[in-house]
Design a protein around this motif. Structure first.
Motif, PDB file in Angstrom:
ATOM      1  N   ASP A  29      74.322-100.541  70.980  1.00 44.47           N
ATOM      2  CA  ASP A  29      72.892 -99.688  71.147  1.00 44.47           C
ATOM      3  C   ASP A  29      72.893 -99.320  72.432  1.00 44.47           C
ATOM      4  O   ASP A  29      73.105-100.331  73.161  1.00 44.47           O
ATOM      5  CB  ASP A  29      72.012-100.594  69.740  1.00 44.47           C
ATOM      6  CG  ASP A  29      70.607 -99.526  70.292  1.00 44.47           C
ATOM      7  OD1 ASP A  29      71.092 -98.848  70.163  1.00 44.47           O
ATOM      8  OD2 ASP A  29      69.790-100.007  69.979  1.00 44.47           O
ATOM      9  N   PHE A  30      71.786 -98.625  72.498  1.00 47.18           N
ATOM     10  CA  PHE A  30      71.813 -98.301  74.445  1.00 47.18           C
ATOM     11  C   PHE A  30      69.995 -99.135  74.366  1.00 47.18           C
ATOM     12  O   PHE A  30      69.947 -99.907  75.288  1.00 47.18           O
ATOM     13  CB  PHE A  30      71.915 -97.124  74.092  1.00 47.18           C
ATOM     14  CG  PHE A  30      70.960 -96.547  75.887  1.00 47.18           C
ATOM     15  CD1 PHE A  30      71.889 -96.855  77.106  1.00 47.18           C
ATOM     16  CD2 PHE A  30      69.976 -95.622  75.692  1.00 47.18           C
ATOM     17  CE1 PHE A  30      71.466 -96.798  77.756  1.00 47.18           C
ATOM     18  CE2 PHE A  30      69.451 -95.208  77.732  1.00 47.18           C
ATOM     19  CZ  PHE A  30      70.087 -95.532  78.156  1.00 47.18           C
ATOM     20  N   ASP A  31      69.205 -98.307  73.573  1.00 47.19           N
ATOM     21  CA  ASP A  31      67.958 -98.601  74.760  1.00 47.19           C
ATOM     22  C   ASP A  31      67.371 -99.991  73.474  1.00 47.19           C
ATOM     23  O   ASP A  31      67.086-100.492  72.134  1.00 47.19           O
ATOM     24  CB  ASP A  31      67.114 -97.554  73.933  1.00 47.19           C
ATOM     25  CG  ASP A  31      65.503 -98.022  74.229  1.00 47.19           C
ATOM     26  OD1 ASP A  31      65.034 -98.930  74.623  1.00 47.19           O
ATOM     27  OD2 ASP A  31      64.641 -97.465  73.620  1.00 47.19           O
ATOM     28  N   GLY A  32      67.520-101.495  74.656  1.00 47.51           N
ATOM     29  CA  GLY A  32      67.451-102.312  73.606  1.00 47.51           C
ATOM     30  C   GLY A  32      68.640-103.280  74.834  1.00 47.51           C
ATOM     31  O   GLY A  32      68.537-104.196  75.219  1.00 47.51           O
ATOM     32  N   PRO A  33      70.252-103.176  74.434  1.00 44.19           N
ATOM     33  CA  PRO A  33      70.867-104.349  74.489  1.00 44.19           C
ATOM     34  C   PRO A  33      71.429-104.214  75.985  1.00 44.19           C
ATOM     35  O   PRO A  33      71.671-104.589  76.721  1.00 44.19           O
ATOM     36  CB  PRO A  33      71.561-104.173  73.850  1.00 44.19           C
ATOM     37  CG  PRO A  33      71.368-103.767  72.473  1.00 44.19           C
ATOM     38  CD  PRO A  33      70.243-102.757  72.459  1.00 44.19           C
ATOM     39  N   ILE A  34      70.402-102.513  76.183  1.00 49.09           N
ATOM     40  CA  ILE A  34      71.916-102.316  77.390  1.00 49.09           C
ATOM     41  C   ILE A  34      70.436-102.154  78.870  1.00 49.09           C
ATOM     42  O   ILE A  34      70.123-102.534  79.923  1.00 49.09           O
ATOM     43  CB  ILE A  34      72.263-100.730  77.788  1.00 49.09           C
ATOM     44  CG1 ILE A  34      73.218-101.270  76.807  1.00 49.09           C
ATOM     45  CG2 ILE A  34      73.179-100.266  78.913  1.00 49.09           C
ATOM     46  CD1 ILE A  34      74.626-101.802  77.390  1.00 49.09           C
TER      47      ILE A  34
END
Length: 250
Positions: A29-34
């Motif tokens: 996932d992008f928003d959060g893990p990255i």
């Protein structure tokens, strides 16, 4: 413990260790893990802007009172899509959200150790994809700003104009699996929301929760994610990857 207190990492957890070692493909996932995309631009303000824009179009009555109070722009977008699926109105509202996301990229906060984990996974031969409810254009712009494009391209899968395919629907995950030729049994998804967990289950891939604070960890646990499958930091993953190198054979 306050809601934003981060639980100490459990990096030596055996279940997480095995998931990392066996993964040949990782869907992130992008928003959060990255990163924290809206760290410098309030998501609540974006949701409010969406509501005010609809009112300015004479569509105030399109939303319920609960939706008008939403702090999540996705909730507003979904509510409109439920009433007017595949309409020009949904397309316009989705594009407005995309523009807000693109504006947020320069002020996004990189998740600690995420860049290093991505580069290390890439270096040891694990193939990566982004599977997000954000715009793929947004994720691609952020990755380019961090010099991470080569770790993912062309495998960045974001929302389409068909908002019913947003997670928890597994659409973006199955697109990634098919494009990479990845077997679900060789794949792990990392996400920070119950919708990620549900999408992973529907796609048949293992799930690793990422929670930057105890509040988010609690939400994941309540959704059914086992405590031992929730990370609060990338640091232990990075240590393990650097210590062991190439993943174990499936």
């Amino acid at each position: 413990m306050t809601p934003d207190t981060v639980t100490p990492p459990t990096g030596e957890n055996e279940r997480i260790r095995l998931m990392i070692e066996r993964a040949r493909f990782v869907l992130l996932d992008f928003d959060g893990p990255i990163c924290r995309l809206f760290a410098g631009l309030s998501a609540a303000k974006i949701a409010d802007e969406q509501v005010r824009w609809l009112a300015a179009q004479g569509l105030h009555g399109l939303l319920t009172d609960d939706v008008r109070e939403e702090t999540d722009p996705f909730a507003v977008l979904r509510a409109v899509a439920d009433r007017h699926p595949s309409s020009d109105l949904v397309t316009e509202l989705e594009e407005r959200l995309t523009q807000h996301e693109l504006t947020a990229v320069p002020s996004a906060w990189p998740t600690p150790y995420a860049d290093a984990v991505v580069r290390t996974w890439t270096a040891v031969g694990v193939r990566l994809a982004i599977t997000t409810n954000n715009s793929a254009r947004t994720a691609e712009r952020y990755l380019a700003s961090r010099d991470l494009t080569s770790s993912f391209a062309p495998h960045v899968y974001g929302r389409t104009h068909d908002l019913h395919l947003l997670k928890p629907h597994p659409h973006c995950l199955t697109r990634a699996l098919h494009a990479m030729g990845a077997a679900p049994s060789d794949t792990v998804m990392v996400g920070d929301a119950p919708s990620d967990f549900e999408a992973a289950a529907a796609a048949g891939v293992a799930f690793l929760g990422f929670a930057r604070n105890e509040r988010k960890a609690k939400v994941l646990r309540e959704a059914g994610v086992p405590q031992e499958c929730v990370l609060s930091s990338w640091a232990p993953v990075l240590r393990h990857l650097r210590r062991t190198g190439i993943p174990a054979e499936a």
